[in-house]
Design a protein around this motif. Sequence first.
Motif, PDB file in Angstrom:
ATOM      1  N   ILE A 144    -121.191  21.582   9.314  1.00 14.65           N
ATOM      2  CA  ILE A 144    -121.698  21.396   7.955  1.00 14.65           C
ATOM      3  C   ILE A 144    -121.969  19.922   7.674  1.00 14.65           C
ATOM      4  O   ILE A 144    -122.944  19.576   7.016  1.00 14.65           O
ATOM      5  N   ILE A 183    -122.735  11.315  -2.571  1.00 20.80           N
ATOM      6  CA  ILE A 183    -122.173  12.654  -2.778  1.00 20.80           C
ATOM      7  C   ILE A 183    -121.903  13.318  -1.434  1.00 20.80           C
ATOM      8  O   ILE A 183    -120.850  13.938  -1.223  1.00 20.80           O
ATOM      9  N   ALA A 184    -122.872  13.180  -0.519  1.00 22.46           N
ATOM     10  CA  ALA A 184    -122.743  13.819   0.791  1.00 22.46           C
ATOM     11  C   ALA A 184    -121.493  13.320   1.498  1.00 22.46           C
ATOM     12  O   ALA A 184    -120.723  14.109   2.052  1.00 22.46           O
ATOM     13  N   MET A 195    -118.300  14.868  -0.042  1.00 25.44           N
ATOM     14  CA  MET A 195    -118.123  16.274   0.306  1.00 25.44           C
ATOM     15  C   MET A 195    -117.785  16.437   1.791  1.00 25.44           C
ATOM     16  O   MET A 195    -116.958  17.255   2.172  1.00 25.44           O
ATOM     17  N   VAL A 209    -114.202  15.505   2.447  1.00 25.92           N
ATOM     18  CA  VAL A 209    -113.333  16.597   1.997  1.00 25.92           C
ATOM     19  C   VAL A 209    -113.351  17.705   3.032  1.00 25.92           C
ATOM     20  O   VAL A 209    -112.320  18.245   3.430  1.00 25.92           O
ATOM     21  N   PHE A 210    -114.552  17.994   3.501  1.00 30.58           N
ATOM     22  CA  PHE A 210    -114.684  19.134   4.390  1.00 30.58           C
ATOM     23  C   PHE A 210    -113.965  18.929   5.700  1.00 30.58           C
ATOM     24  O   PHE A 210    -113.279  19.819   6.189  1.00 30.58           O
ATOM     25  N   VAL A 259    -109.777  17.596   4.727  1.00 27.90           N
ATOM     26  CA  VAL A 259    -108.844  18.394   3.939  1.00 27.90           C
ATOM     27  C   VAL A 259    -108.859  19.864   4.364  1.00 27.90           C
ATOM     28  O   VAL A 259    -107.812  20.472   4.564  1.00 27.90           O
ATOM     29  N   MET A 260    -110.050  20.429   4.487  1.00 25.07           N
ATOM     30  CA  MET A 260    -110.142  21.861   4.765  1.00 25.07           C
ATOM     31  C   MET A 260    -109.347  22.312   6.003  1.00 25.07           C
ATOM     32  O   MET A 260    -108.611  23.279   5.920  1.00 25.07           O
ATOM     33  N   LEU A 271    -105.790  23.075   5.403  1.00 20.57           N
ATOM     34  CA  LEU A 271    -105.421  24.171   4.509  1.00 20.57           C
ATOM     35  C   LEU A 271    -105.449  25.524   5.217  1.00 20.57           C
ATOM     36  O   LEU A 271    -104.780  26.457   4.815  1.00 20.57           O
ATOM     37  N   VAL A 272    -106.267  25.626   6.244  1.00 21.29           N
ATOM     38  CA  VAL A 272    -106.363  26.913   6.938  1.00 21.29           C
ATOM     39  C   VAL A 272    -105.958  26.705   8.380  1.00 21.29           C
ATOM     40  O   VAL A 272    -105.819  25.584   8.852  1.00 21.29           O
ATOM     41  N   PRO A 301    -125.252  22.710   1.819  1.00 19.26           N
ATOM     42  CA  PRO A 301    -124.138  22.047   2.495  1.00 19.26           C
ATOM     43  C   PRO A 301    -123.143  21.413   1.531  1.00 19.26           C
ATOM     44  O   PRO A 301    -121.950  21.379   1.828  1.00 19.26           O
ATOM     45  N   LEU A 302    -123.627  20.949   0.359  1.00 18.95           N
ATOM     46  CA  LEU A 302    -122.691  20.332  -0.578  1.00 18.95           C
ATOM     47  C   LEU A 302    -121.803  21.373  -1.249  1.00 18.95           C
ATOM     48  O   LEU A 302    -120.660  21.099  -1.601  1.00 18.95           O
ATOM     49  N   LEU A 333    -120.755  24.113   0.142  1.00 23.11           N
ATOM     50  CA  LEU A 333    -119.927  24.873   1.074  1.00 23.11           C
ATOM     51  C   LEU A 333    -118.424  24.628   0.985  1.00 23.11           C
ATOM     52  O   LEU A 333    -117.665  25.600   0.988  1.00 23.11           O
ATOM     53  N   PRO A 334    -117.964  23.362   0.889  1.00 21.34           N
ATOM     54  CA  PRO A 334    -116.519  23.189   0.775  1.00 21.34           C
ATOM     55  C   PRO A 334    -115.945  23.953  -0.417  1.00 21.34           C
ATOM     56  O   PRO A 334    -114.940  24.661  -0.292  1.00 21.34           O
ATOM     57  N   LYS A 349    -111.552  31.673  -0.260  1.00 19.70           N
ATOM     58  CA  LYS A 349    -110.199  31.855   0.247  1.00 19.70           C
ATOM     59  C   LYS A 349    -109.220  32.155  -0.892  1.00 19.70           C
ATOM     60  O   LYS A 349    -108.388  33.052  -0.791  1.00 19.70           O
ATOM     61  N   SER A 406    -101.779  25.323  -3.243  1.00 19.36           N
ATOM     62  CA  SER A 406    -102.468  24.197  -2.611  1.00 19.36           C
ATOM     63  C   SER A 406    -103.980  24.375  -2.737  1.00 19.36           C
ATOM     64  O   SER A 406    -104.712  23.398  -2.923  1.00 19.36           O
ATOM     65  N   MET A 453    -106.557  21.976  -4.580  1.00 20.38           N
ATOM     66  CA  MET A 453    -107.696  21.422  -3.856  1.00 20.38           C
ATOM     67  C   MET A 453    -108.993  21.677  -4.615  1.00 20.38           C
ATOM     68  O   MET A 453    -109.839  20.781  -4.729  1.00 20.38           O
ATOM     69  N   LEU A 472    -111.462  18.901  -6.036  1.00 18.81           N
ATOM     70  CA  LEU A 472    -112.885  18.878  -5.680  1.00 18.81           C
ATOM     71  C   LEU A 472    -113.754  18.804  -6.925  1.00 18.81           C
ATOM     72  O   LEU A 472    -114.707  18.018  -6.992  1.00 18.81           O
ATOM     73  N   LEU A 475    -118.276  11.848  -9.744  1.00 17.36           N
ATOM     74  CA  LEU A 475    -119.486  11.369  -9.061  1.00 17.36           C
ATOM     75  C   LEU A 475    -120.717  11.594  -9.927  1.00 17.36           C
ATOM     76  O   LEU A 475    -121.589  10.724 -10.033  1.00 17.36           O
ATOM     77  N   LEU A 535    -123.021   8.560 -10.989  1.00 17.26           N
ATOM     78  CA  LEU A 535    -124.277   8.395 -10.252  1.00 17.26           C
ATOM     79  C   LEU A 535    -125.508   8.824 -11.033  1.00 17.26           C
ATOM     80  O   LEU A 535    -126.612   8.406 -10.721  1.00 17.26           O
TER      81      LEU A 535
END
Lengths: 241, 218
Positions: A134, A165-166, A169, A172-173, A176-177, A180-181, B165-166, B168-169, B176, B192, B196, B200, B207, B211
């Motif tokens: 991603i 921003i990218a 994110m 984080v991806f 952090v992710m 968590l899993v 893509p932004l 997705l997290p 989940k 948790s 999270m 986020l 942001l 921005l």
Amino acid sequence: MSFISNIRLISKPADKTIFGLVWWKWLSIILLVYSVVAGFLMKVPALPILHETIRNLYFHVTMWFSMMILLTVSLVYSILYLMNFNLRNDTYANEAANVGLLFGTLGLITGSLWAKFTWGAFWLNDAKLNGAAIGMLVYLAYAVLRNSMDEEQKRARISAVYNIIAYAMFMVFIMVMPRLVDSLHPGNGGNPGFGKYDLNSDMRLVFYPSIIGFTLLGVWMMQLLARIRFLKQKQLIKNFR
Amino acid sequence: MFSDILSQLSLEFRLEARNKYALYSILLYVSGTVFISYLSFRGSLNPATWNALFWIILLYASIQAASKSFLGQSRGNFIYQYSLISPQDLIIAKIAYNMGLMLVVAFSGLLFFSLFLGNPVQDFPLYCIAVLLGSIGFAGILSLVSAIASRSNSNFSLMSVLSFPLLLPLLLAAIKLSKNAMDGLDWSVSTSLIIMLAALNAIVLVLAYLLFPYLWRE
């Protein structure tokens, strides 16, 4: 004229060179030669399943480290651009992201090969792997966004915003992710990272120099790509006159 | 500042109320896709798929709904607004408005899902929290991306390319969390994830606030 400022800055006095290259470029070459030679020849801990694939630490993990550093460089240049609106910063941000994308792709390929020999498949549905994929998508979208606009200042400003921003994110991806899993990846989901196997820290003697070498190489590539673009702009102005 | 936000927000709602077709088209979009999935799955839908399908439909409907938050505006309208309100106030109002829209979309989606495909959710309050947190994040990211896309030449296709893509997290974390709610797991398992998701959302909102002024100026 928006890129006049670029040209003035190109002709600044060159840094001191040794045989035609700045010291850190030599350092990059030396460290890369060392890490390739030592990476393949030095003794590594003998472990079941992993066997010699543990050497991938010197190449796969370093790719990701260098990529993160380059993407951070790109972020810093984007923020700088938004602070002073100098297009040089935008060019650097773009090229740093491009080189980061290249390193990320190489990281994906080396990781995929490693997975084939240890997990038995090139790709698994795993948090860490998906995060990486991603991340690549985010930065490809950044490239698409850049190409969708032709007015320079506007493109620079809007892609700088997207880049920030990218980055947030993406971090984080991939940071952090996976925590968590569950993940199969070493260092996540209860799996020990390779640092745990490295009992007498011999591997670090190659790992750290390799990171520095690849990062310097990335910065070098970024600089060259940016310089090519500055020269093209210079050419453009020359033709125009 | 606060009154500016409120007046902008009420403007958005009045605009929406004036041409109701926008909201109705989104609702129709959601109910249509749910009905299509109902017909194509023919009852063979296990809870995990139910959940994933719900979020995917929500994702597409949200992109549909939010894409017009900046794309629909004319240039003149933009400049007029620029003279009236500060960009920070505008983005807060836009996000708040989109949040409301997302919540309408999400909960109507949930309603249609329960109607056609059954409701296997065991812990409904937690599921609602997941939907709420997901919608806030969606609204933040989509408002910002809509502003970005409206600045480029080819906007609608870009909107989805930039936002997938932004999102997705957020999407994965929300899926989940809602899966945990669906299985009726204890809340301590999901804390948790909730933290999270909230973090986020906070990142996204900060942001957007910081921005957006750079996107707005011409």
